[in-house]
Design a protein around this motif. Structure first.
Motif, PDB file in Angstrom:
ATOM      1  N   ILE A  53       0.834  -1.207   0.000  1.00 44.86           N
ATOM      2  CA  ILE A  53       0.000   0.000   0.000  1.00 44.86           C
ATOM      3  C   ILE A  53       0.869   1.257   0.000  1.00 44.86           C
ATOM      4  N   LEU A  54       1.886   1.286   0.863  1.00 48.76           N
ATOM      5  CA  LEU A  54       2.734   2.475   0.953  1.00 48.76           C
ATOM      6  C   LEU A  54       3.552   2.691  -0.318  1.00 48.76           C
ATOM      7  N   LEU A  55       4.061   1.615  -0.900  1.00 48.33           N
ATOM      8  CA  LEU A  55       4.811   1.762  -2.152  1.00 48.33           C
ATOM      9  C   LEU A  55       3.900   2.184  -3.303  1.00 48.33           C
ATOM     10  N   LEU A  56       2.660   1.720  -3.289  1.00 50.97           N
ATOM     11  CA  LEU A  56       1.701   2.140  -4.313  1.00 50.97           C
ATOM     12  C   LEU A  56       1.418   3.640  -4.188  1.00 50.97           C
ATOM     13  N   ILE A  57       1.258   4.119  -2.958  1.00 52.22           N
ATOM     14  CA  ILE A  57       1.053   5.554  -2.738  1.00 52.22           C
ATOM     15  C   ILE A  57       2.251   6.332  -3.256  1.00 52.22           C
ATOM     16  N   TRP A  58       3.456   5.863  -2.924  1.00 48.40           N
ATOM     17  CA  TRP A  58       4.661   6.561  -3.364  1.00 48.40           C
ATOM     18  C   TRP A  58       4.763   6.561  -4.892  1.00 48.40           C
ATOM     19  N   PHE A  59       4.442   5.437  -5.516  1.00 51.30           N
ATOM     20  CA  PHE A  59       4.469   5.355  -6.977  1.00 51.30           C
ATOM     21  C   PHE A  59       3.490   6.339  -7.591  1.00 51.30           C
ATOM     22  N   LEU A  60       2.270   6.372  -7.060  1.00 47.53           N
ATOM     23  CA  LEU A  60       1.260   7.276  -7.610  1.00 47.53           C
ATOM     24  C   LEU A  60       1.680   8.733  -7.473  1.00 47.53           C
ATOM     25  N   VAL A  61       2.306   9.068  -6.348  1.00 47.26           N
ATOM     26  CA  VAL A  61       2.739  10.449  -6.146  1.00 47.26           C
ATOM     27  C   VAL A  61       3.937  10.771  -7.027  1.00 47.26           C
ATOM     28  N   SER A  62       4.943   9.913  -7.021  1.00 46.12           N
ATOM     29  CA  SER A  62       6.166  10.233  -7.758  1.00 46.12           C
ATOM     30  C   SER A  62       5.985  10.092  -9.269  1.00 46.12           C
ATOM     31  N   TYR A  63       5.480   8.984  -9.718  1.00 47.40           N
ATOM     32  CA  TYR A  63       5.331   8.754 -11.157  1.00 47.40           C
ATOM     33  C   TYR A  63       4.048   9.379 -11.679  1.00 47.40           C
ATOM     34  N   GLY A  64       2.963   9.158 -10.934  1.00 43.68           N
ATOM     35  CA  GLY A  64       1.667   9.658 -11.382  1.00 43.68           C
ATOM     36  C   GLY A  64       1.599  11.171 -11.392  1.00 43.68           C
ATOM     37  N   ALA A  65       1.835  11.785 -10.224  1.00 35.71           N
ATOM     38  CA  ALA A  65       1.719  13.240 -10.126  1.00 35.71           C
ATOM     39  C   ALA A  65       2.849  13.951 -10.849  1.00 35.71           C
ATOM     40  N   GLY A  66       4.041  13.357 -10.834  1.00 37.47           N
ATOM     41  CA  GLY A  66       5.193  14.009 -11.455  1.00 37.47           C
ATOM     42  C   GLY A  66       5.276  13.832 -12.960  1.00 37.47           C
ATOM     43  N   ILE A  67       4.679  12.766 -13.489  1.00 41.55           N
ATOM     44  CA  ILE A  67       4.820  12.487 -14.919  1.00 41.55           C
ATOM     45  C   ILE A  67       3.458  12.322 -15.613  1.00 41.55           C
ATOM     46  N   LEU A  68       2.655  11.360 -15.157  1.00 36.90           N
ATOM     47  CA  LEU A  68       1.395  11.054 -15.853  1.00 36.90           C
ATOM     48  C   LEU A  68       0.373  12.183 -15.776  1.00 36.90           C
ATOM     49  N   PHE A  69       0.194  12.752 -14.577  1.00 34.19           N
ATOM     50  CA  PHE A  69      -0.842  13.777 -14.378  1.00 34.19           C
ATOM     51  C   PHE A  69      -0.250  15.181 -14.332  1.00 34.19           C
ATOM     52  N   LYS A  70       0.985  15.320 -14.801  1.00 32.65           N
ATOM     53  CA  LYS A  70       1.702  16.599 -14.733  1.00 32.65           C
ATOM     54  C   LYS A  70       0.927  17.711 -15.426  1.00 32.65           C
ATOM     55  N   ASP A  71       0.454  17.455 -16.612  1.00 29.34           N
ATOM     56  CA  ASP A  71      -0.233  18.501 -17.380  1.00 29.34           C
ATOM     57  C   ASP A  71      -1.494  18.981 -16.671  1.00 29.34           C
ATOM     58  N   ALA A  72      -2.252  18.058 -16.096  1.00 30.06           N
ATOM     59  CA  ALA A  72      -3.469  18.446 -15.374  1.00 30.06           C
ATOM     60  C   ALA A  72      -3.122  19.221 -14.104  1.00 30.06           C
ATOM     61  N   LEU A  73      -2.048  18.825 -13.427  1.00 25.34           N
ATOM     62  CA  LEU A  73      -1.665  19.487 -12.181  1.00 25.34           C
ATOM     63  C   LEU A  73      -0.990  20.836 -12.414  1.00 25.34           C
ATOM     64  N   ASP A  74      -0.465  21.061 -13.606  1.00 23.02           N
ATOM     65  CA  ASP A  74       0.225  22.318 -13.900  1.00 23.02           C
ATOM     66  C   ASP A  74      -0.700  23.535 -13.893  1.00 23.02           C
ATOM     67  N   SER A  75      -1.996  23.306 -13.922  1.00 27.07           N
ATOM     68  CA  SER A  75      -2.925  24.439 -13.856  1.00 27.07           C
ATOM     69  C   SER A  75      -2.997  25.021 -12.446  1.00 27.07           C
ATOM     70  N   ILE A  76      -2.500  24.281 -11.462  1.00 27.88           N
ATOM     71  CA  ILE A  76      -2.465  24.735 -10.061  1.00 27.88           C
ATOM     72  C   ILE A  76      -1.041  25.188  -9.757  1.00 27.88           C
ATOM     73  N   ARG A  77      -0.915  26.286  -9.033  1.00 29.19           N
ATOM     74  CA  ARG A  77       0.422  26.792  -8.689  1.00 29.19           C
ATOM     75  C   ARG A  77       0.621  26.825  -7.181  1.00 29.19           C
ATOM     76  N   ILE A  78       1.840  26.479  -6.755  1.00 24.83           N
ATOM     77  CA  ILE A  78       2.252  26.561  -5.344  1.00 24.83           C
ATOM     78  C   ILE A  78       3.520  27.401  -5.313  1.00 24.83           C
ATOM     79  N   GLY A  79       3.474  28.526  -4.644  1.00 27.08           N
ATOM     80  CA  GLY A  79       4.650  29.388  -4.529  1.00 27.08           C
ATOM     81  C   GLY A  79       5.195  29.827  -5.877  1.00 27.08           C
ATOM     82  N   GLY A  80       4.326  29.980  -6.859  1.00 27.58           N
ATOM     83  CA  GLY A  80       4.760  30.415  -8.177  1.00 27.58           C
ATOM     84  C   GLY A  80       5.161  29.279  -9.110  1.00 27.58           C
ATOM     85  N   PHE A  81       5.262  28.061  -8.579  1.00 24.24           N
ATOM     86  CA  PHE A  81       5.649  26.915  -9.405  1.00 24.24           C
ATOM     87  C   PHE A  81       4.424  26.080  -9.743  1.00 24.24           C
TER      88      PHE A  81
END
Length: 87
Positions: free
Chosen positions: A21-49
């Protein structure tokens, strides 16, 4: 199978469940949020990034460190449950 072996098997099975479970969470955050869902998440900004960039550079590391502490807590509870604690 002795009672001690059954207990050890149940302990190991529960440990593997936590790890999975913990490795799946880490995979989803690192690979999913950083690569797969990057374009969708780029519409949100944190500290200018853009959020996708932030997860790829910082977020996955923070989540990994948090997951280490969660794993330690879960294992301490599991050790107490099965009588393997050092206290």
């Amino acid at each position: 199978m002795s009672e001690k072996q059954k207990k050890a098997t149940a302990y190991w099975r529960e440990n593997l469940k936590y790890l999975t479970i913990l490795l799946l969470i880490w995979f989803l955050v690192s690979y999913g949020a950083g690569i797969l869902f990057k374009d969708a998440l780029d519409s949100i900004r944190i500290g200018g990034f853009k959020l996708g960039f932030w997860f790829a550079q910082q977020g996955a590391i923070y989540v990994f460190v948090i997951l280490i502490f969660v794993y330690v807590r879960l294992m301490n509870k599991l050790d107490k449950k099965y009588g393997y604690n050092e206290d």
